[in-house]
Design a protein around this motif. Structure first.
Motif, PDB file in Angstrom:
ATOM      1  N   UNK A  91       0.837  -1.191   0.000  1.00  0.00           N
ATOM      2  CA  UNK A  91       0.000   0.000   0.000  1.00  0.00           C
ATOM      3  C   UNK A  91       0.877   1.248   0.000  1.00  0.00           C
ATOM      4  N   UNK A  92       0.263   2.367  -0.296  1.00  0.00           N
ATOM      5  CA  UNK A  92       0.956   3.650  -0.310  1.00  0.00           C
ATOM      6  C   UNK A  92       1.544   3.959   1.063  1.00  0.00           C
ATOM      7  N   UNK A  93       2.748   4.524   1.069  1.00  0.00           N
ATOM      8  CA  UNK A  93       3.363   4.985   2.311  1.00  0.00           C
ATOM      9  C   UNK A  93       4.127   3.948   3.112  1.00  0.00           C
ATOM     10  N   UNK A  94       4.278   2.743   2.585  1.00  0.00           N
ATOM     11  CA  UNK A  94       5.056   1.719   3.285  1.00  0.00           C
ATOM     12  C   UNK A  94       6.543   2.026   3.102  1.00  0.00           C
ATOM     13  N   UNK A  95       7.292   1.951   4.175  1.00  0.00           N
ATOM     14  CA  UNK A  95       8.748   2.119   4.111  1.00  0.00           C
ATOM     15  C   UNK A  95       9.361   0.978   4.905  1.00  0.00           C
TER      16      UNK A  95
END
Length: 97
Positions: A25-29
């Motif tokens: 998903x968006x924003x995974x680091x």
């Protein structure tokens, strides 16, 4: 590798390689957890990979293919949007036996 923000689906397993479909998903680091070569083929989304001692991050978008070498120093992926990629890994010596 799977968690709340990721899913991994095995598509192919053979003696020569494994092919999986990965969704982040968006924003995974997260750190990239491999110490062997891996190939990613981006199907959807945008992400960046940072590696120690490399000034500019590698950016990935739909249609890009990247070979991640075995000896990266502290590689981290950060998704800028929801991403889907194909991941090709190769069997280890113990898996080949």
């Amino acid at each position: 590798m799977a968690g709340l923000f990721t899913t991994v689906t095995r598509l192919v397993t053979c003696p020569y390689f494994k092919l999986e479909k990965v969704r982040f998903t968006e924003g995974v680091e997260e750190p990239i957890p491999y110490d062997e070569p891996v190939i990613w083929m981006m199907l959807e989304g945008n992400a960046r990979i940072t590696v120690d001692r490399i000034k500019e991050p590698v950016t990935l978008g739909k249609g890009d293919t990247v070979l991640l070498p075995a000896q990266m120093q502290n590689p981290i992926i950060k998704t800028e949007t929801d991403c889907i990629w194909l991941e090709i890994t190769f069997p280890t010596k113990t898996e080949v036996r």
